[in-house]
Design a protein around this motif. Structure first.
Motif, PDB file in Angstrom:
ATOM      1  N   GLY A  46      49.147  42.417  40.614  1.00  0.00           N
ATOM      2  CA  GLY A  46      48.879  41.304  39.746  1.00  0.00           C
ATOM      3  C   GLY A  46      48.386  40.204  40.488  1.00  0.00           C
ATOM      4  O   GLY A  46      48.113  39.146  39.890  1.00  0.00           O
ATOM      5  N   SER A  47      48.116  40.307  41.829  1.00  0.00           N
ATOM      6  CA  SER A  47      47.684  39.123  42.500  1.00  0.00           C
ATOM      7  C   SER A  47      46.232  38.836  42.273  1.00  0.00           C
ATOM      8  O   SER A  47      45.754  37.745  43.132  1.00  0.00           O
ATOM      9  N   GLY A  48      45.338  39.778  41.946  1.00  0.00           N
ATOM     10  CA  GLY A  48      44.161  39.207  41.721  1.00  0.00           C
ATOM     11  C   GLY A  48      43.250  39.964  42.681  1.00  0.00           C
ATOM     12  O   GLY A  48      42.061  39.928  42.567  1.00  0.00           O
ATOM     13  N   LYS A  49      43.764  41.106  43.178  1.00  0.00           N
ATOM     14  CA  LYS A  49      42.815  41.911  44.123  1.00  0.00           C
ATOM     15  C   LYS A  49      41.508  42.511  43.570  1.00  0.00           C
ATOM     16  O   LYS A  49      40.489  42.731  43.839  1.00  0.00           O
ATOM     17  N   SER A  50      42.215  43.232  42.401  1.00  0.00           N
ATOM     18  CA  SER A  50      40.928  44.077  41.599  1.00  0.00           C
ATOM     19  C   SER A  50      40.055  43.091  41.270  1.00  0.00           C
ATOM     20  O   SER A  50      38.720  43.378  41.027  1.00  0.00           O
ATOM     21  N   THR A  51      40.452  42.136  40.626  1.00  0.00           N
ATOM     22  CA  THR A  51      39.587  40.928  39.933  1.00  0.00           C
ATOM     23  C   THR A  51      38.815  40.585  41.056  1.00  0.00           C
ATOM     24  O   THR A  51      37.330  40.389  40.753  1.00  0.00           O
TER      25      THR A  51
HETATM   26  P1  ADP Z   1      45.688  43.531  41.077  1.00  0.00           P
HETATM   27  O1  ADP Z   1      44.705  44.111  41.501  1.00  0.00           O
HETATM   28  O2  ADP Z   1      45.966  42.595  42.548  1.00  0.00           O
HETATM   29  O3  ADP Z   1      47.000  44.236  41.071  1.00  0.00           O
HETATM   30  P2  ADP Z   1      44.335  42.399  39.084  1.00  0.00           P
HETATM   31  O4  ADP Z   1      43.045  41.602  39.873  1.00  0.00           O
HETATM   32  O5  ADP Z   1      44.096  43.563  38.361  1.00  0.00           O
HETATM   33  O6  ADP Z   1      45.514  42.402  40.184  1.00  0.00           O
HETATM   34  O7  ADP Z   1      44.890  41.212  37.910  1.00  0.00           O
HETATM   35  C1  ADP Z   1      45.202  40.140  38.570  1.00  0.00           C
HETATM   36  C2  ADP Z   1      45.781  39.642  37.056  1.00  0.00           C
HETATM   37  O8  ADP Z   1      44.741  39.305  35.936  1.00  0.00           O
HETATM   38  C3  ADP Z   1      46.798  40.233  36.390  1.00  0.00           C
HETATM   39  O9  ADP Z   1      47.908  39.514  35.940  1.00  0.00           O
HETATM   40  C4  ADP Z   1      46.139  41.096  35.238  1.00  0.00           C
HETATM   41  O10 ADP Z   1      46.972  41.380  34.197  1.00  0.00           O
HETATM   42  C5  ADP Z   1      45.224  40.153  34.860  1.00  0.00           C
HETATM   43  N1  ADP Z   1      43.972  40.830  34.307  1.00  0.00           N
HETATM   44  C6  ADP Z   1      43.057  41.599  35.175  1.00  0.00           C
HETATM   45  N2  ADP Z   1      42.145  41.836  34.142  1.00  0.00           N
HETATM   46  C7  ADP Z   1      42.520  41.357  32.900  1.00  0.00           C
HETATM   47  C8  ADP Z   1      41.654  41.405  31.657  1.00  0.00           C
HETATM   48  N3  ADP Z   1      40.453  41.867  31.334  1.00  0.00           N
HETATM   49  N4  ADP Z   1      42.340  40.533  30.518  1.00  0.00           N
HETATM   50  C9  ADP Z   1      43.399  39.961  30.706  1.00  0.00           C
HETATM   51  N5  ADP Z   1      43.971  39.954  31.939  1.00  0.00           N
HETATM   52  C10 ADP Z   1      43.451  40.609  32.809  1.00  0.00           C
END
Ligand code: ADP
Ligand code: MG
Length: 256
Positions: free
Chosen positions: A52-57
């Protein structure tokens, strides 16, 4: 010292990826806060941090699968990320992405999975695309599986095909988002080996992974993220032996 050199005497080449002041919201939730990263050509950047730290985002934003809010900018090889259309398709071709779930086209053969992009997006002839695809499949060790369907391959083999498929577009940078975390343990290394080879060949890479051995061996740099921010920007060795922030120490105590 010429004008291309910085104060420390190192040559400053233009970075391949420039991420400046990037913020990302999902509704009220701030997923990325003021991300600033400059990635030189050939650098292998490891990204770690709690779930949930934003890595994928961050990866998805670099590939423009997510839009940027609040005026931040990302340029790749000097070109700002386009909004849509042909320019975006071209950009996406330059940024290869490999996901945790291999995402192969289930109803296409392994060979077709690798040739589809070059044929459709780049206008490469079928013959040339197949020739190139066979070389790539050979490089990742699955050439003998070319006529099979994805479901007939192991997870590790499928992920290696996914890497070959991304490479077929001749990307300038490869993004890997936890490429081994969905794999059975015995298949992790074969995928990491392919990635290590790519790193050695000079590919610019951003790799979200908690595989510490790979990070230390192949990584040039490590970003530690928490709550949508980059808290540490250091080397893998430094991070794993002497993390600076309490968040990083806490994170490492859980994964090591
Ligand atoms: P990580 O890859 O580090 O686990 P993510 O980048 O997937 O984290 O997600 C970062 C935060 O953004 C998380 O709290 C996640 O729930 C939120 N998030 C990611 N994608 C979406 C989306 N499409 N809509 C709402 N919240 C999102
Ligand atoms: Mg993730």
């Amino acid at each position: 010292m010429n004008e291309r050199d910085d104060a420390s005497g190192h040559q400053k080449a233009q970075a391949l990826v420039e991420i400046k002041g990037v913020n990302k919201h999902f509704g009220d939730f701030q997923a990325l806060t003021d991300i600033n990263v400059s990635i030189p050509r050939g650098q292998v950047v490891i990204v770690v941090g709690p779930s949930g730290s934003g890595k994928s985002t961050l990866c998805r934003t670099i590939n423009r699968l997510e839009t940027i809010d609040d005026g931040g900018t990302i340029t790749i090889d000097g070109t700002a990320l386009p909004e849509e259309g042909k320019a975006l398709a071209k950009l996406r071709a330059e940024v290869g992405m490999v996901f945790q779930s291999f995402n192969l086209f289930a109803h296409k053969t392994i060979l077709e999975n690798v040739t589809l992009g070059p044929i459709r997006v780049k206008g490469v002839s079928k013959k040339d695309a197949e020739e190139q695809a066979m070389k790539l499949l050979d490089r990742v060790g699955v050439a003998h599986q070319a006529k099979k369907m994805p479901a007939q391959l192991s997870g590790g083999q499928q992920q290696r095909v996914a890497i070959a498929r991304a490479l077929a577009m001749k990307p300038k940078i490869m993004l890997f988002d936890e490429p081994t975390s969905a794999l059975d343990p015995e298949m992790v290394q074969e995928v990491l080996d392919v990635m290590t080879d790519l790193a050695k060949e000079g590919m610019t890479m951003v790799v979200v992974t908690h595989e510490m051995g790979f990070a230390r061996k192949a990584g040039d740099r490590l970003l530690f993220m928490a709550d949508g921010k980059i808290l540490e920007d250091t080397t893998p060795d430094q991070f794993f032996t002497e993390p600076e922030t309490s968040r990083a120490k806490d994170f490492l105590s859980k994964i090591l």
